[in-house]
Design an enzyme around this catalytic site. Structure first.
Site, PDB file in Angstrom:
ATOM      1  N   LYS A 170      31.767  32.307  51.202  1.00 42.32           N
ATOM      2  CA  LYS A 170      31.605  32.750  49.808  1.00 42.32           C
ATOM      3  C   LYS A 170      32.640  33.798  49.441  1.00 42.32           C
ATOM      4  CE  LYS A 170      29.805  37.042  50.315  1.00 42.32           C
ATOM      5  NZ  LYS A 170      30.228  38.285  49.623  1.00 42.32           N
TER       6      LYS A 170
ATOM      7  N   SER B 295      23.558  40.626  47.826  1.00 39.95           N
ATOM      8  CA  SER B 295      23.191  42.045  47.795  1.00 39.95           C
ATOM      9  C   SER B 295      24.381  42.907  47.456  1.00 39.95           C
ATOM     10  CB  SER B 295      22.628  42.468  49.165  1.00 39.95           C
ATOM     11  OG  SER B 295      23.465  42.011  50.219  1.00 39.95           O
TER      12      SER B 295
ATOM     13  N   LYS C 180      30.436  40.330  56.854  1.00 41.47           N
ATOM     14  CA  LYS C 180      30.665  38.930  56.513  1.00 41.47           C
ATOM     15  C   LYS C 180      32.145  38.619  56.674  1.00 41.47           C
ATOM     16  CE  LYS C 180      26.874  39.188  53.167  1.00 41.47           C
ATOM     17  NZ  LYS C 180      26.506  39.258  51.737  1.00 41.47           N
TER      18      LYS C 180
ATOM     19  N   SER D  56      31.416  42.126  42.230  1.00 37.10           N
ATOM     20  CA  SER D  56      31.829  41.581  43.525  1.00 37.10           C
ATOM     21  C   SER D  56      33.289  41.922  43.772  1.00 37.10           C
ATOM     22  CB  SER D  56      31.637  40.061  43.537  1.00 37.10           C
ATOM     23  OG  SER D  56      32.461  39.436  44.499  1.00 37.10           O
TER      24      SER D  56
ATOM     25  N   LEU E 254      40.637  46.059  47.568  1.00 34.90           N
ATOM     26  CA  LEU E 254      40.188  44.688  47.356  1.00 34.90           C
ATOM     27  C   LEU E 254      40.927  43.675  48.210  1.00 34.90           C
ATOM     28  CD1 LEU E 254      39.968  44.639  43.441  1.00 34.90           C
ATOM     29  CD2 LEU E 254      38.136  45.185  45.066  1.00 34.90           C
TER      30      LEU E 254
ATOM     31  N   ASP F 100      24.141  33.951  47.966  1.00 34.45           N
ATOM     32  CA  ASP F 100      25.257  34.885  48.092  1.00 34.45           C
ATOM     33  C   ASP F 100      26.455  34.420  47.270  1.00 34.45           C
ATOM     34  OD1 ASP F 100      26.329  37.228  49.000  1.00 34.45           O
ATOM     35  OD2 ASP F 100      26.389  36.659  51.107  1.00 34.45           O
TER      36      ASP F 100
END
Length: 327
Positions: A193, A140, A107, A256, A275, A246
């Site tokens: 997102k 997910s 993504k 996340s 991150l 999502d």
């Protein structure tokens, strides 16, 4: 679907291993993971995933570090970071048959000198010479997929035959596969997102409360919809798994990585290097939106904070001082 279909999963990280784990439940598939590191290959062969050391009871995977395996693949799942896509797509072109389909599972956007940023199907189309392409996306977390917890995903492609085949691949798994044809909308939802989740983390880290986070998620979805409609995507894709689904998951807590990034920023803590990839997503998304002359106030604010050293409090104040219009 062909019996003994050969599947190659490119990428031995947590998400690549999670998809391979679900694919191997289908006994009509021959699934192996292609990795770049001999150490990663050795770890996966004994069922160990470096990024998820708490998961210890997996059987070993079938793994190789030989790119020539792509020559026997019927379908390739590309599950590597966006930064590795140039080399990976070149490998696919060098080794895979002309009709071998590629399923994009990352993504984000790739930097582009003309448009600022390209969503992955756009980028892949420029390199794969008409090869069938799909996007696999949705809410997910890899550890939950590896634990066989139920998960709903979207497979999107202009080829309905390909999305039907992907659904069959996962028919023995704990994944529930929905199918669609809006490949740009599917890729866009997952990319935007990432940036909104950083904003949600900053909001939470600053102690602004659940009301503010809910408002931010909702307006972030509106920004996603605005860009998607401009690029010809279907608004129903953005209101489904690839968009709203999502987004809600990624803004729910530090599970996340992008929200964890934002939380660290909001609390004034050091951001772990693992991150920091969210910085690139924010910059390339802004570049593409500015190329398209589309205003994304929340996404631009995130870019200002993570890439342009803007003061967090001042940037939040500026956002809140914007005049609220019609919803």
């Amino acid at each position: 679907m062909r019996q003994n279909t050969n599947i190659v999963v490119m990428g031995g990280g947590s998400w690549g291993a999670a998809l391979a784990h679900q694919l191997r439940q289908n006994k009509d598939l021959k699934c192996q993971i292609l990795v770049r590191s001999a150490q990663t290959a050795a770890d996966l062969a004994r069922g160990h995933i470096r990024q998820l050391p708490a998961i210890t009871d997996l059987p070993g995977f079938t793994v190789t570090d030989e790119a020539a395996c792509l020559g026997k693949a019927d379908v390739i799942y590309l599950v590597l970071p966006v930064s590795a896509h140039a080399d990976s797509l070149a490998q696919i072109q060098a080794y895979a048959g002309a009709g071998t389909a590629v399923v994009l599972c990352a993504k984000g956007l790739v930097s582009d000198a003309h448009k600022g940023g390209l969503f992955l199907p756009e980028y892949a189309a420029s390199l794969l010479k008409g090869r069938p392409v799909a996007v696999l996306t949705g809410p997910s977390f890899a550890d939950e997929v590896l634990s066989d917890l139920p998960t709903a995903l979207l497979a999107a492609s202009r080829s309905t035959d390909l999305t039907a085949e992907i659904a069959v691949h996962f028919s023995a798994s704990s994944l529930r596969l929905y199918q669609g044809t809006d490949i740009i909308g599917a890729a866009l939802g997952g990319a935007v997102k990432n940036v909104i989740a950083i904003a949600a983390g900053i909001c939470t880290g600053q102690g602004l409360g659940d009301n503010a986070r809910a408002g931010l998620i909702t307006r972030g979805l509106a920004e996603t919809m605005r860009l998607a409609e401009h690029l010809g995507a279907d608004s129903r894709t953005i209101s489904g798994l690839a968009g709203m689904g999502d987004l809600v998951l990624s803004c729910s807590g530090p599970h996340s990585r992008n929200m964890a990034f934002g939380l660290a920023l909001g609390r004034g803590e050091a951001v772990p290097p693992s991150l920091a990839e969210g910085r690139f997503s924010a910059a390339t998304l802004r570049a593409r939106a500015e190329h398209e002359s589309i205003e994304l106030p929340i996404c631009f604010a995130v870019d200002d904070i993570v890439n342009r050293h803007a003061d967090i409090h001042a940037r939040i104040t500026a956002l809140l001082s914007r005049q609220a219009g019609q919803e």
